[in-house]
Design an enzyme around this catalytic site. Structure first.
Site, PDB file in Angstrom:
ATOM      1  N   THR A   8      20.985 -33.850  30.617  1.00 52.42           N
ATOM      2  CA  THR A   8      20.631 -32.236  30.843  1.00 52.42           C
ATOM      3  C   THR A   8      19.180 -32.277  30.447  1.00 52.42           C
ATOM      4  OG1 THR A   8      20.924 -30.137  30.186  1.00 52.42           O
ATOM      5  CG2 THR A   8      21.574 -31.541  28.511  1.00 52.42           C
ATOM      6  N   ASN A  10      17.972 -29.070  30.115  1.00 50.19           N
ATOM      7  CA  ASN A  10      18.151 -27.799  29.242  1.00 50.19           C
ATOM      8  C   ASN A  10      17.834 -28.282  27.706  1.00 50.19           C
ATOM      9  OD1 ASN A  10      18.925 -25.665  27.628  1.00 50.19           O
ATOM     10  ND2 ASN A  10      19.877 -24.829  29.634  1.00 50.19           N
ATOM     11  N   ASP A  70      28.037 -28.114  32.918  1.00 48.09           N
ATOM     12  CA  ASP A  70      27.847 -27.265  33.777  1.00 48.09           C
ATOM     13  C   ASP A  70      28.589 -26.044  33.101  1.00 48.09           C
ATOM     14  OD1 ASP A  70      25.988 -26.763  36.090  1.00 48.09           O
ATOM     15  OD2 ASP A  70      27.926 -25.633  36.917  1.00 48.09           O
ATOM     16  N   PHE A 153      20.121 -19.668  23.988  1.00 46.16           N
ATOM     17  CA  PHE A 153      19.337 -19.589  25.067  1.00 46.16           C
ATOM     18  C   PHE A 153      20.052 -18.620  25.974  1.00 46.16           C
ATOM     19  CE2 PHE A 153      21.723 -22.385  27.896  1.00 46.16           C
ATOM     20  CZ  PHE A 153      22.648 -22.800  26.997  1.00 46.16           C
ATOM     21  N   GLY A 154      19.462 -18.714  27.415  1.00 45.66           N
ATOM     22  CA  GLY A 154      20.259 -17.778  28.269  1.00 45.66           C
ATOM     23  C   GLY A 154      20.802 -16.453  28.154  1.00 45.66           C
ATOM     24  N   TYR A 155      21.886 -16.177  28.386  1.00 46.47           N
ATOM     25  CA  TYR A 155      22.496 -14.889  28.153  1.00 46.47           C
ATOM     26  C   TYR A 155      22.965 -14.738  26.698  1.00 46.47           C
ATOM     27  CZ  TYR A 155      22.745 -15.254  33.196  1.00 46.47           C
ATOM     28  OH  TYR A 155      22.389 -15.167  34.688  1.00 46.47           O
ATOM     29  N   HIS A 181      32.006 -21.810  24.148  1.00 40.73           N
ATOM     30  CA  HIS A 181      32.598 -22.427  25.378  1.00 40.73           C
ATOM     31  C   HIS A 181      32.044 -23.934  25.184  1.00 40.73           C
ATOM     32  CE1 HIS A 181      28.669 -20.969  25.967  1.00 40.73           C
ATOM     33  NE2 HIS A 181      28.704 -21.143  27.289  1.00 40.73           N
ATOM     34  N   ARG A 182      30.854 -24.220  24.774  1.00 46.92           N
ATOM     35  CA  ARG A 182      30.309 -25.659  25.000  1.00 46.92           C
ATOM     36  C   ARG A 182      31.055 -26.393  23.699  1.00 46.92           C
ATOM     37  NH1 ARG A 182      25.936 -24.439  25.770  1.00 46.92           N
ATOM     38  NH2 ARG A 182      26.139 -24.346  28.025  1.00 46.92           N
TER      39      ARG A 182
HETATM   40  P1  IMP Z   1      23.808 -24.764  34.231  1.00 43.93           P
HETATM   41  O1  IMP Z   1      24.955 -25.108  33.414  1.00 43.93           O
HETATM   42  O2  IMP Z   1      22.413 -25.705  33.758  1.00 43.93           O
HETATM   43  O3  IMP Z   1      23.761 -24.557  35.813  1.00 43.93           O
HETATM   44  O4  IMP Z   1      23.206 -23.371  33.886  1.00 43.93           O
HETATM   45  C1  IMP Z   1      23.949 -22.273  33.647  1.00 43.93           C
HETATM   46  C2  IMP Z   1      23.399 -21.119  33.317  1.00 43.93           C
HETATM   47  O5  IMP Z   1      24.161 -20.102  32.434  1.00 43.93           O
HETATM   48  C3  IMP Z   1      22.186 -21.140  32.018  1.00 43.93           C
HETATM   49  O6  IMP Z   1      20.959 -21.209  32.773  1.00 43.93           O
HETATM   50  C4  IMP Z   1      22.381 -20.057  31.143  1.00 43.93           C
HETATM   51  O7  IMP Z   1      21.648 -18.870  31.896  1.00 43.93           O
HETATM   52  C5  IMP Z   1      23.957 -19.593  31.317  1.00 43.93           C
HETATM   53  N1  IMP Z   1      24.477 -20.381  30.045  1.00 43.93           N
HETATM   54  C6  IMP Z   1      25.482 -21.367  30.107  1.00 43.93           C
HETATM   55  N2  IMP Z   1      25.614 -21.652  28.727  1.00 43.93           N
HETATM   56  C7  IMP Z   1      24.942 -20.771  28.142  1.00 43.93           C
HETATM   57  C8  IMP Z   1      25.047 -20.432  26.717  1.00 43.93           C
HETATM   58  O8  IMP Z   1      25.693 -21.093  25.852  1.00 43.93           O
HETATM   59  N3  IMP Z   1      24.429 -19.199  26.329  1.00 43.93           N
HETATM   60  C9  IMP Z   1      23.823 -18.581  27.196  1.00 43.93           C
HETATM   61  N4  IMP Z   1      23.610 -18.812  28.330  1.00 43.93           N
HETATM   62  C10 IMP Z   1      24.374 -19.863  28.943  1.00 43.93           C
END
Ligand code: IMP
Length: 202
Positions: A8, A10, A70, A153-155, A181-182
């Site tokens: 990843t 990220n 993902d 991060f993210g949401y 979830h992760r």
């Molecule tokens: P991907 O898995 O790299 O395709 O990205 C999934 C997107 O979902 C990320 O850019 C975040 O915006 C969101 N996301 C996935 N996991 C998390 C998390 O643990 N916290 C907040 N946002 C998440």
């Protein structure tokens, strides 16, 4: 020690995964550390497809056992959106805060009791010869009316956990990992990786 590639780009995900998988009998390595700079287009229609794509392509390139994640946010009032499109929800180059603003604007008329959502994560583990195993995890919450918290991060700043009275962005990494979830997907992946360690051909 055998290597496990965490595929990843990220940095926040990487930090979570490193902590979740730290006790495994593998040396955890990253894409830059093995000299890989290609990007994989997340063109699948599901989290499973995208996780598989990333894991198999990077396992083939590196010839290492490879883990890819993902993940996405499914909002009930939006019929499960953004789901697999979570990373691109407000356009390809949008920032986390632009994605949050867009999500909140889509939910502006939705009352608190209808703002339920699910974070989902699928982890794919691929061997260099293309075999794949999946692990998944989910976490329920509520989308807040405005962001709160600086961590994660993210949401995370708009994902509220009623049981804790906090958003995910108000939790230290170790606590987020216990219930996210992760975290759930990674604990299942941990057992898969322990089992694979017994195989002599990896
Ligand atoms: P991907 O898995 O790299 O395709 O990205 C999934 C997107 O979902 C990320 O850019 C975040 O915006 C969101 N996301 C996935 N996991 C998390 C998390 O643990 N916290 C907040 N946002 C998440």
């Amino acid at each position: 020690m055998a290597k496990l590639l965490l595929a990843t780009g990220n940095q926040a995900k990487l930090k979570e995964l490193r902590s979740l998988l730290r006790d495994l009998p593998y040396e955890l390595v990253t894409l830059p550390e093995v000299g890989i700079s290609i990007k994989v287009d997340e063109s699948g229609n599901s989290l499973e497809e995208n996780a598989r794509l990333k894991a198999t392509i990077f396992a083939d390139k590196s010839q290492l056992l490879t883990l890819a994640d993902d993940s996405g946010l499914e909002v009930d009032a939006l019929g499960g959106q953004p789901g697999v499109l979570s990373a691109r929800y407000a356009g390809k180059n949008a920032s986390d805060s632009e994605r949050i603003d867009y999500l909140l604007s889509r939910l502006k008329d939705v009352p608190w009791e209808k703002r339920s959502a699910l974070f989902r994560c699928v982890i794919a583990i691929a061997t260099p010869d293309g075999q794949v195993e999946f692990s998944s995890g989910a976490c329920r919450g509520i989308i807040t009316l405005k962001p709160r918290g600086e961590q994660g991060f993210g949401y995370d700043p708009v994902f509220y956990l009623p049981r804790l009275g906090k958003t995910m962005a108000e939790l230290p990494l170790e606590v987020k990992n216990q219930l996210s979830h992760r975290g759930k997907a990674a604990r299942k992946a941990y057992r898969v990786l322990e089992r694979l360690k017994e195989r002599e051909d990896i």
